[in-house]
Design an enzyme around this catalytic site. Sequence first.
Site, mmCIF file in Angstrom:
data_model
loop_
_atom_site.group_PDB
_atom_site.id
_atom_site.type_symbol
_atom_site.label_atom_id
_atom_site.label_comp_id
_atom_site.label_asym_id
_atom_site.label_seq_id
_atom_site.Cartn_x
_atom_site.Cartn_y
_atom_site.Cartn_z
ATOM 1 N N THR A 179 -0.775 -6.530 -5.178
ATOM 2 C CA THR A 179 -1.678 -5.431 -5.519
ATOM 3 C C THR A 179 -1.080 -4.052 -5.234
ATOM 4 O O THR A 179 -1.306 -3.123 -6.016
ATOM 5 C CB THR A 179 -3.042 -5.611 -4.827
ATOM 6 O OG1 THR A 179 -3.605 -6.854 -5.279
ATOM 7 C CG2 THR A 179 -4.002 -4.493 -5.149
ATOM 8 N N GLY A 215 -6.923 -8.350 -5.041
ATOM 9 C CA GLY A 215 -6.759 -8.935 -3.714
ATOM 10 C C GLY A 215 -5.510 -9.769 -3.582
ATOM 11 O O GLY A 215 -5.471 -10.737 -2.823
ATOM 12 N N CYS A 216 -4.468 -9.400 -4.266
ATOM 13 C CA CYS A 216 -3.223 -10.158 -4.321
ATOM 14 C C CYS A 216 -2.161 -9.488 -3.442
ATOM 15 O O CYS A 216 -2.222 -8.277 -3.207
ATOM 16 C CB CYS A 216 -2.769 -10.183 -5.791
ATOM 17 S SG CYS A 216 -1.170 -10.937 -6.120
ATOM 18 N N GLY A 217 -1.188 -10.252 -3.008
ATOM 19 C CA GLY A 217 -0.087 -9.676 -2.253
ATOM 20 C C GLY A 217 0.704 -8.666 -3.071
ATOM 21 O O GLY A 217 1.391 -7.811 -2.512
#
Length: 157
Positions: free
Chosen positions: A39, A35-37
């Site tokens: 990803t 759920g990371c920028g």
Amino acid sequence: MTNIYDIEIQKQDGSLQKMSNYKGKILLIVNTATGCGFTPQYQELQELYERYQEEGFDILDFPCNQFGQQTPGDAAEINNFCSLNYGTTFPRFAKIDVNGPHTAPLFDWLKKEKGGLLGEKIKWNFTKFLVSRDGTVIKRFSPQTSPKKIEELVQKL
């Protein structure tokens, strides 16, 4: 620990695997998050893996929930997300800590070999370590570094 091949890593089923299984391979070791920028880098990682896998290149994926709680799922959820959204096929291991008192031994060793802007600490998800066939850490890459920019170094190894 004297070298990377002395380290054991935890597989998703909880069993241990020796890093010596990767002796003679080029490795890109990455702490990841679903759920990371960053990803979307999974796509470029998969492309890199597909291009160089047959030449002895592996990507080792270590999910980490230490940064913004961006990997809250269990192994099945992480695998489903990565398979459905990015078609990843490179090895994925148990969720780990990369900083603090419970840091996985592999990341302790990697950080000692190649410090970053924060010294030995990992800054964020998708920090990458490129390891040569002889087990030497060639370079540490920031989370912002696109896997496409790592390709030239992989080609030289």
